[in-house]
Motif scaffolding. Structure first.
Motif, PDB file in Angstrom:
ATOM      1  N   HIS A 160       0.831  -1.305   0.006  1.00 43.04           N
ATOM      2  CA  HIS A 160      -0.015  -0.010   0.047  1.00 43.04           C
ATOM      3  C   HIS A 160       0.998   1.241  -0.039  1.00 43.04           C
ATOM      4  O   HIS A 160       0.710   2.108  -0.890  1.00 43.04           O
ATOM      5  CB  HIS A 160      -0.940  -0.095   1.234  1.00 43.04           C
ATOM      6  N   GLU A 161       1.819   1.293   1.035  1.00 37.27           N
ATOM      7  CA  GLU A 161       2.749   2.384   1.053  1.00 37.27           C
ATOM      8  C   GLU A 161       3.599   2.431  -0.193  1.00 37.27           C
ATOM      9  O   GLU A 161       3.848   3.647  -0.600  1.00 37.27           O
ATOM     10  CB  GLU A 161       3.560   2.351   2.294  1.00 37.27           C
ATOM     11  N   MET A 198     -20.346  -1.514  -3.489  1.00 35.54           N
ATOM     12  CA  MET A 198     -20.259  -0.210  -3.933  1.00 35.54           C
ATOM     13  C   MET A 198     -19.235   0.017  -5.053  1.00 35.54           C
ATOM     14  O   MET A 198     -18.753   1.077  -5.375  1.00 35.54           O
ATOM     15  CB  MET A 198     -20.115   0.735  -2.865  1.00 35.54           C
ATOM     16  N   GLY A 199     -18.156  -1.116  -5.199  1.00 37.12           N
ATOM     17  CA  GLY A 199     -17.286  -0.897  -6.355  1.00 37.12           C
ATOM     18  C   GLY A 199     -15.963  -0.663  -5.694  1.00 37.12           C
ATOM     19  O   GLY A 199     -14.907  -0.248  -6.475  1.00 37.12           O
ATOM     20  N   PHE A 200     -15.663  -0.671  -4.275  1.00 40.82           N
ATOM     21  CA  PHE A 200     -14.595  -0.498  -3.667  1.00 40.82           C
ATOM     22  C   PHE A 200     -13.871  -1.942  -3.158  1.00 40.82           C
ATOM     23  O   PHE A 200     -14.613  -2.693  -2.636  1.00 40.82           O
ATOM     24  CB  PHE A 200     -14.598   0.431  -2.358  1.00 40.82           C
ATOM     25  N   ILE A 201     -12.610  -2.171  -3.188  1.00 43.29           N
ATOM     26  CA  ILE A 201     -11.837  -3.396  -2.970  1.00 43.29           C
ATOM     27  C   ILE A 201     -11.771  -3.632  -1.258  1.00 43.29           C
ATOM     28  O   ILE A 201     -11.862  -4.907  -0.840  1.00 43.29           O
ATOM     29  CB  ILE A 201     -10.543  -3.484  -3.400  1.00 43.29           C
ATOM     30  N   ASN A 207     -11.355   5.958   1.303  1.00 47.80           N
ATOM     31  CA  ASN A 207     -11.143   7.503   1.740  1.00 47.80           C
ATOM     32  C   ASN A 207     -10.937   8.349   0.719  1.00 47.80           C
ATOM     33  O   ASN A 207     -11.320   9.543   0.887  1.00 47.80           O
ATOM     34  CB  ASN A 207      -9.967   6.828   2.738  1.00 47.80           C
ATOM     35  N   ASN A 208     -10.284   7.976  -0.392  1.00 49.18           N
ATOM     36  CA  ASN A 208      -9.850   9.021  -1.323  1.00 49.18           C
ATOM     37  C   ASN A 208      -9.499   8.114  -2.603  1.00 49.18           C
ATOM     38  O   ASN A 208      -9.137   7.090  -2.214  1.00 49.18           O
ATOM     39  CB  ASN A 208      -8.820   9.866  -0.942  1.00 49.18           C
ATOM     40  N   PRO A 209      -9.435   8.723  -3.692  1.00 46.84           N
ATOM     41  CA  PRO A 209      -8.863   7.970  -4.916  1.00 46.84           C
ATOM     42  C   PRO A 209      -7.565   7.497  -4.819  1.00 46.84           C
ATOM     43  O   PRO A 209      -7.342   6.250  -5.420  1.00 46.84           O
ATOM     44  CB  PRO A 209      -9.196   8.926  -6.168  1.00 46.84           C
ATOM     45  N   ASN A 210      -6.514   8.094  -4.023  1.00 46.05           N
ATOM     46  CA  ASN A 210      -5.255   7.532  -3.799  1.00 46.05           C
ATOM     47  C   ASN A 210      -5.128   6.484  -2.980  1.00 46.05           C
ATOM     48  O   ASN A 210      -4.507   5.431  -3.613  1.00 46.05           O
ATOM     49  CB  ASN A 210      -4.270   8.610  -3.370  1.00 46.05           C
ATOM     50  N   ASP A 211      -6.120   6.465  -1.953  1.00 42.33           N
ATOM     51  CA  ASP A 211      -6.105   5.099  -1.107  1.00 42.33           C
ATOM     52  C   ASP A 211      -6.805   3.882  -1.971  1.00 42.33           C
ATOM     53  O   ASP A 211      -6.358   2.905  -1.755  1.00 42.33           O
ATOM     54  CB  ASP A 211      -6.570   5.504   0.177  1.00 42.33           C
ATOM     55  N   ASP A 212      -7.644   4.186  -2.605  1.00 42.99           N
ATOM     56  CA  ASP A 212      -8.515   3.387  -3.430  1.00 42.99           C
ATOM     57  C   ASP A 212      -7.430   2.655  -4.569  1.00 42.99           C
ATOM     58  O   ASP A 212      -7.464   1.300  -4.591  1.00 42.99           O
ATOM     59  CB  ASP A 212      -9.658   3.961  -4.283  1.00 42.99           C
TER      60      ASP A 212
END
Length: 294
Positions: A160-161, A198-201, A207-212
């Motif tokens: 992730h990071e 809702m389409g989020f993994i 939280n936001n597009p970057n974290d998505d």
């Protein structure tokens, strides 16, 4: 004459100032070369020399949030964790992205913290990336290569990071965030199935597009292709629910959105970094399984 007197007084002043230096005592700054233990030597040979990565595992107030109650990493956990990190993260990227890619993209400072990092709302920070230069990893004292849950959590955090570092260098297509525009800072109020529908993994992806974007990377690279596909379709919809047909339709729409994101992430890796994400995924899964079996 006045000029000569001024110069004379200035010389006396400077001479007097220099003569008092010996009264300052010894410097409080320790400039001696620190003693390196076996772990330090191993870090130098495997992280610092080849990749210019500094690893801090001794507690340093300047590197952590002093408003949190945190504990240092246990020495006996440091090298096993770093060996696993090299096997699961650095070596695979070096093989599929190249040595130069790793040297250029890896953070130059890695801070290891032993304990969990709790927020006031009860959520836990598993890792932090700062400006592509520094990554802090928590939970080191719980590391166990034979425990899949712990391995997935810690290395999902690492992926992730690192994903943040990648998009901070080359941004993903802006069309990505249009797939599911319903981002919210109240993501902790949603469960896994809610997010998938809702389409989020993950819920945190909301939280936001970057974290998505980086959550997609993290989930893909901590699962085999088979596990990944099963996870994407794992949202629970009860057949007893009066709105079953509607929920089932929403689930299918959610899966389609995740698959659309998956395609964009895979294309991003291939077009920007010349890395086949599916091959990288298979390799990381294989070495992770081998590590657990050892």
């Amino acid at each position: 004459m006045k000029k000569y007197i001024c110069f004379l007084m200035l010389g006396v002043f400077l001479f007097g100032s220099c003569s008092n230096d010996e009264d300052l005592g010894e410097s409080l700054i320790d400039t001696s070369t620190p003693e390196l233990n076996e772990t330090d030597q191993w870090i130098r040979e495997n992280f610092t020399i080849p990749y210019n990565i500094e690893v801090k595992y001794r507690f340093d107030d300047a590197e952590v949030d002093n408003g949190k109650v945190l504990t240092p990493a246990k020495l006996e956990k440091v090298r096993p964790f770093l060996e696993a990190m090299k096997t699961v993260w650095i070596d695979p990227y070096a093989e599929y992205g190249g040595e130069d890619f790793v040297k250029m993209m890896v953070p130059k400072l890695l801070v290891l913290v032993g304990s969990h990092n709790y927020n006031k709302n009860g959520s836990i920070i598993l890792g932090q990336a700062e400006n592509g230069r520094k990554v802090t990893i928590f939970d080191i004292n719980y590391f166990d290569p034979a425990n899949k849950t712990i391995m997935d959590r810690i290395f999902s955090t690492m992926q992730h990071e690192f994903g943040h570092i990648l998009h901070q260098n080359v941004m993903y297509p802006l069309e990505y965030e249009k797939i599911t525009p319903g981002y919210t800072t109240a993501w902790m109020n949603y469960g896994k199935s809610d997010a998938l529908v809702m389409g989020f993994i993950t819920a945190y992806s909301m939280n936001n597009p970057n974290d998505d974007f980086v959550e997609m990377i993290a989930k893909m690279l901590t699962k085999s292709r088979e596990e990944w596909n099963k996870y994407v379709e794992s949202a629970y919809v009860s057949s007893w629910d009066p709105d079953y047909e509607l929920l089932l339709k929403q689930k299918e729409e959610g899966i389609a959105k995740i698959r659309q994101k998956e395609e964009m992430v895979v294309n991003y890796f291939l077009q920007v970094w010349n890395i086949d994400l599916y091959e990288l995924q298979a390799h990381i899964h294989e070495v992770t399984v081998n590590l657990a079996n050892k």
